[in-house]
Design a protein around this motif. Structure first.
Motif, PDB file in Angstrom:
ATOM      1  N   GLU A 112      75.214  -2.252  53.791  1.00  0.00           N
ATOM      2  CA  GLU A 112      74.374  -1.681  54.809  1.00  0.00           C
ATOM      3  C   GLU A 112      75.357  -2.001  56.144  1.00  0.00           C
ATOM      4  O   GLU A 112      75.458  -0.948  56.935  1.00  0.00           O
ATOM      5  N   ALA A 113      76.018  -3.013  56.519  1.00  0.00           N
ATOM      6  CA  ALA A 113      76.495  -3.089  57.352  1.00  0.00           C
ATOM      7  C   ALA A 113      77.865  -2.290  57.734  1.00  0.00           C
ATOM      8  O   ALA A 113      78.129  -1.732  58.601  1.00  0.00           O
ATOM      9  N   GLU A 114      78.530  -2.284  56.716  1.00  0.00           N
ATOM     10  CA  GLU A 114      79.663  -1.213  56.693  1.00  0.00           C
ATOM     11  C   GLU A 114      79.320   0.205  56.929  1.00  0.00           C
ATOM     12  O   GLU A 114      79.690   0.901  57.525  1.00  0.00           O
ATOM     13  N   TYR A 115      77.981   0.738  56.467  1.00  0.00           N
ATOM     14  CA  TYR A 115      77.623   2.012  56.664  1.00  0.00           C
ATOM     15  C   TYR A 115      77.144   2.110  57.954  1.00  0.00           C
ATOM     16  O   TYR A 115      77.541   3.084  58.629  1.00  0.00           O
ATOM     17  N   GLN A 116      76.437   1.019  58.565  1.00  0.00           N
ATOM     18  CA  GLN A 116      76.161   1.149  59.915  1.00  0.00           C
ATOM     19  C   GLN A 116      77.186   1.311  60.957  1.00  0.00           C
ATOM     20  O   GLN A 116      77.275   2.192  61.836  1.00  0.00           O
ATOM     21  N   LYS A 117      78.476   0.369  60.597  1.00  0.00           N
ATOM     22  CA  LYS A 117      79.459   0.533  61.415  1.00  0.00           C
ATOM     23  C   LYS A 117      80.048   2.021  61.379  1.00  0.00           C
ATOM     24  O   LYS A 117      80.629   2.500  62.241  1.00  0.00           O
ATOM     25  N   GLU A 118      80.423   2.578  59.964  1.00  0.00           N
ATOM     26  CA  GLU A 118      80.788   3.858  59.864  1.00  0.00           C
ATOM     27  C   GLU A 118      79.909   4.946  60.557  1.00  0.00           C
ATOM     28  O   GLU A 118      80.693   5.827  61.284  1.00  0.00           O
ATOM     29  N   GLN A 119      78.856   4.960  60.612  1.00  0.00           N
ATOM     30  CA  GLN A 119      77.891   5.834  61.263  1.00  0.00           C
ATOM     31  C   GLN A 119      78.159   5.760  62.639  1.00  0.00           C
ATOM     32  O   GLN A 119      78.314   6.822  63.586  1.00  0.00           O
ATOM     33  N   ALA A 120      78.133   4.420  63.345  1.00  0.00           N
ATOM     34  CA  ALA A 120      78.496   4.418  64.738  1.00  0.00           C
ATOM     35  C   ALA A 120      79.817   4.879  65.167  1.00  0.00           C
ATOM     36  O   ALA A 120      79.845   5.638  66.426  1.00  0.00           O
TER      37      ALA A 120
ATOM     38  N   ASP B  86      86.331   9.769  44.207  1.00  0.00           N
ATOM     39  CA  ASP B  86      86.720   8.476  44.813  1.00  0.00           C
ATOM     40  C   ASP B  86      85.223   7.943  44.942  1.00  0.00           C
ATOM     41  O   ASP B  86      84.396   8.321  45.976  1.00  0.00           O
ATOM     42  N   TYR B  87      84.570   6.989  44.223  1.00  0.00           N
ATOM     43  CA  TYR B  87      83.312   6.426  44.231  1.00  0.00           C
ATOM     44  C   TYR B  87      83.487   5.009  44.823  1.00  0.00           C
ATOM     45  O   TYR B  87      82.379   4.212  44.902  1.00  0.00           O
ATOM     46  N   SER B  88      84.523   4.761  45.547  1.00  0.00           N
ATOM     47  CA  SER B  88      84.548   3.252  45.971  1.00  0.00           C
ATOM     48  C   SER B  88      83.581   3.288  47.072  1.00  0.00           C
ATOM     49  O   SER B  88      83.217   1.945  47.455  1.00  0.00           O
ATOM     50  N   ARG B  89      83.159   4.041  47.988  1.00  0.00           N
ATOM     51  CA  ARG B  89      82.189   3.905  49.082  1.00  0.00           C
ATOM     52  C   ARG B  89      80.752   3.687  48.408  1.00  0.00           C
ATOM     53  O   ARG B  89      79.759   3.526  49.266  1.00  0.00           O
ATOM     54  N   TRP B  90      80.419   3.831  47.427  1.00  0.00           N
ATOM     55  CA  TRP B  90      79.277   3.805  46.908  1.00  0.00           C
ATOM     56  C   TRP B  90      78.717   2.141  46.882  1.00  0.00           C
ATOM     57  O   TRP B  90      77.753   1.827  46.716  1.00  0.00           O
ATOM     58  N   LYS B  91      79.984   1.473  46.689  1.00  0.00           N
ATOM     59  CA  LYS B  91      79.679  -0.006  46.933  1.00  0.00           C
ATOM     60  C   LYS B  91      79.642  -0.619  48.217  1.00  0.00           C
ATOM     61  O   LYS B  91      79.684  -1.878  48.532  1.00  0.00           O
TER      62      LYS B  91
END
Length: 73
Positions: free
Chosen positions: A40-48, A32-37
């Motif tokens: 930055e905001a989605e990444y920061q939210k996921e990390q939080a 599943d490579y969907s997270r490659w797209k």
């Protein structure tokens, strides 16, 4: 001579042990490579969210230790 054989045996046992940790990766066609797209905001939210879950687990673990300490008193 015996010491050298012991070291080789220990090394082989160590190699065998670490081979048991091989990850079970999906075949490339199923990956599943969907997270490659991800933005930055989605990444920061996921990390939080992840950091918050780690904090909660640590707090629960610490609370469990203090509860266990109180039970023994």
């Amino acid at each position: 001579m015996h010491e050298e054989n012991g070291k080789k045996d220990w090394i082989e046992r160590l190699k065998t042990f670490f081979r048991t940790f091989r990850s079970r990766r999906p075949p490339p066609e199923e990956a599943d490579y969907s997270r490659w797209k991800q933005t930055e905001a989605e990444y920061q939210k996921e990390q939080a969210e992840w950091l918050e879950s780690v904090r909660r687990r640590k707090a629960e673990k610490a609370r469990g230790k203090t509860d266990a300490d109180r039970k023994s008193d």
